[in-house]
Every structure is written in C-alpha cells, then in structure tokens.
Design an enzyme around this catalytic site. Structure first.
Site, short mmCIF file in Angstrom:
data_model
loop_
_atom_site.label_atom_id
_atom_site.label_comp_id
_atom_site.label_asym_id
_atom_site.label_seq_id
_atom_site.Cartn_x
_atom_site.Cartn_y
_atom_site.Cartn_z
N ASN A 21 49.14 33.26 26.02
CA ASN A 21 48.16 34.34 26.24
C ASN A 21 48.65 35.64 25.60
O ASN A 21 47.86 36.38 25.02
CB ASN A 21 47.93 34.55 27.73
CG ASN A 21 46.93 33.56 28.28
OD1 ASN A 21 45.73 33.68 28.04
ND2 ASN A 21 47.42 32.56 29.00
N ARG A 99 56.58 36.34 38.82
CA ARG A 99 57.21 37.10 39.90
C ARG A 99 56.11 37.59 40.84
O ARG A 99 55.06 38.07 40.38
CB ARG A 99 57.94 38.34 39.35
CG ARG A 99 59.01 38.05 38.35
CD ARG A 99 60.27 37.50 38.96
NE ARG A 99 60.89 38.42 39.89
CZ ARG A 99 61.86 38.06 40.73
NH1 ARG A 99 62.31 36.81 40.74
NH2 ARG A 99 62.40 38.95 41.55
N ASN A 115 45.83 40.80 35.31
CA ASN A 115 46.47 39.48 35.33
C ASN A 115 45.44 38.45 34.91
O ASN A 115 44.23 38.67 35.07
CB ASN A 115 46.96 39.15 36.75
CG ASN A 115 47.66 37.80 36.82
OD1 ASN A 115 48.46 37.47 35.94
ND2 ASN A 115 47.38 37.02 37.85
N HIS A 117 44.53 34.39 35.64
CA HIS A 117 44.85 33.31 36.56
C HIS A 117 44.01 32.08 36.17
O HIS A 117 42.81 32.22 35.90
CB HIS A 117 44.52 33.73 38.00
CG HIS A 117 44.87 32.68 38.99
ND1 HIS A 117 46.17 32.41 39.36
CD2 HIS A 117 44.09 31.80 39.66
CE1 HIS A 117 46.17 31.41 40.24
NE2 HIS A 117 44.93 31.03 40.43
N GLU A 150 47.92 44.16 45.94
CA GLU A 150 49.06 43.62 46.69
C GLU A 150 48.90 42.13 47.01
O GLU A 150 49.87 41.38 47.02
CB GLU A 150 49.25 44.40 48.00
CG GLU A 150 50.00 45.71 47.84
CD GLU A 150 49.16 46.86 47.27
OE1 GLU A 150 47.97 46.65 46.96
OE2 GLU A 150 49.71 47.96 47.12
N ASP A 153 46.78 37.21 43.45
CA ASP A 153 45.54 36.69 42.84
C ASP A 153 44.28 37.15 43.58
O ASP A 153 43.28 36.43 43.64
CB ASP A 153 45.58 35.15 42.75
CG ASP A 153 46.78 34.64 41.96
OD1 ASP A 153 47.19 35.33 41.01
OD2 ASP A 153 47.32 33.58 42.30
N GLU A 182 41.21 30.82 28.15
CA GLU A 182 42.00 32.01 28.49
C GLU A 182 42.24 32.86 27.24
O GLU A 182 42.17 34.09 27.30
CB GLU A 182 43.36 31.58 29.08
CG GLU A 182 43.26 30.93 30.45
CD GLU A 182 44.64 30.62 31.03
OE1 GLU A 182 45.58 31.41 30.82
OE2 GLU A 182 44.77 29.59 31.71
#
Ligand code: GRF
Length: 200
Positions: A21, A99, A115, A117, A150, A153, A182
């Site tokens: 990605n 992480r 992000n 996913h 927080e 996902d 993606e």
C-alpha cells in the site's frame, strides 16, 4: 480562486512489512497531481521490506524500533513522533503498521492520521479478516480507509471498496484481490483527504 500551485501535503507512511500500500501511495503521488507527497516512510521494524522499496522510489526512510522500549508503548511513540515532527509531516498514513497506538499518539495526530483495514468495517476489526468473512458466508469482502481514533479500527470511515467472495475462495486468494482494491482506494482517499485538509 487563485491559480497558484498548492504545496503538496507532506505525508508520512508508517509500515511494518512489505508495504505494497505504501508503494501504491508513493506511485500515485509521483504520477498524478495528487495534492500530497510521501515525504517519509517510517517503520518500527529494522529491515522491513518496504523500506528498500521506498528508498528505490527516492523517498526518505527512517526506522524507529519498538523493542528497546519494552512495554512502554508511549515512549516508543514519542520517538516516532519526534521523527515525524522533525520531517515536517502534516498527515500520517498507516499502511500495515502493526502497533496498537496509545491515546498519546492518536491524540497528537487527531484528524490527521489515516489507516487502511482489509474488511468492510464495522465488520471484522482486528486480524484474520478474510478468513472470518469467508467463514461467515459473506457474499462480499473489501477494504476501508478511516481516520484513526483510540478504538482499534473504529474511526470515522472515509471510503470503502467492495470485492466479491467467490465459491471456493481461500483467505489468501481473497486477500490478494482485496489488496488490488486497497491499492486503488487508499491513494484516492488520501488525495481527497489532503485536498480538503485545513493547514495551519
Ligand atoms: C493491508 O492488507 C492493510 O489493509 C492492512 O495491512 C496490510 C498491509 O499490507 N492494514 P501491505 O504491507 O501494504 O502490503
């Protein structure tokens, strides 16, 4: 409307592995008028395959290993954050960065950290998404680009791409098809996000 060119948004991509990605994000920025540039690729894993890929594409790389910090995740994040700030980074794109982040780093980059996913969130947060989608008998799988908050996902969804699950699909075959999606979705979402970004 001014016709002056806008300086591309400085993006850092955080990786832990192969970084396909990340490569797609760099390629899109280098080939099109995307409104962002990948100014840095950072990994928590020394020798992560993606670092060499990024370097070959002419992008600066950095490593911030987590191991020396033991269980002190925030201390590691402070080291990561220092590298990002020093490089003048405006937006962080997580791309296979393995992480779990503390609220310290998430808070510091709130609204500026994305992000990707490999599922149609809110379905299947966490790992083994493709096996879980197949086991559930789903007709579709896919991927999601979202803002990082927080909850793992859980952040606001910026966009999704859908992929059919076919008879006899294996998690590996499905993963490969989702990856192709993606690589199209993430650069498009990042470019749109950076176009709309309010810069201080
Ligand atoms: C991708 O499937 C992404 O959705 C997930 O981690 C994987 C990273 O793959 N967060 P790559 O390193 O970009 O190939």
């Amino acid at each position: 409307m001014s016709s002056q060119a806008v300086t591309p948004v400085r993006v850092a991509v955080l990786i832990s592995g192969t970084g396909s990605n990340m490569a797609a994000l760099i390629d899109a920025a280098q080939q099109t008028d995307s409104g962002y540039e990948v100014a840095l690729v950072l990994s928590n894993i020394e020798g992560a395959g993606g670092l060499a890929v990024a370097a070959a594409k002419g992008v600066a790389t950095a490593t911030a290993p987590h191991r020396p910090f033991g269980k002190d995740r925030e201390a590691h994040e402070r080291a990561v954050d220092a590298v990002l700030r020093d490089a003048g980074i405006e937006v962080v794109a997580l791309a296979g960065y393995m992480r779990v982040l503390t609220s310290w780093l998430v808070g510091g980059w709130r609204g500026r950290m994305l992000n990707i996913h490999p599922s149609l969130l809110p379905l299947y947060p966490g790992l083994d998404t493709h096996a879980r989608a197949i086991a559930a008998g789903d007709a579709e799988a896919g991927c999601t680009v979202h803002l990082v908050t927080e909850g793992v996902d859980e952040g606001p969804i910026l966009g999704q791409a859908r992929v059919a699950i076919v008879a006899g699909d294996t998690p590996e075959a499905l993963a490969e098809r989702v990856k192709t999606a993606e690589h199209e979705l993430y650069p498009r979402m990042l470019a749109a996000f950076c176009r709309d970004l309010e810069r201080g």
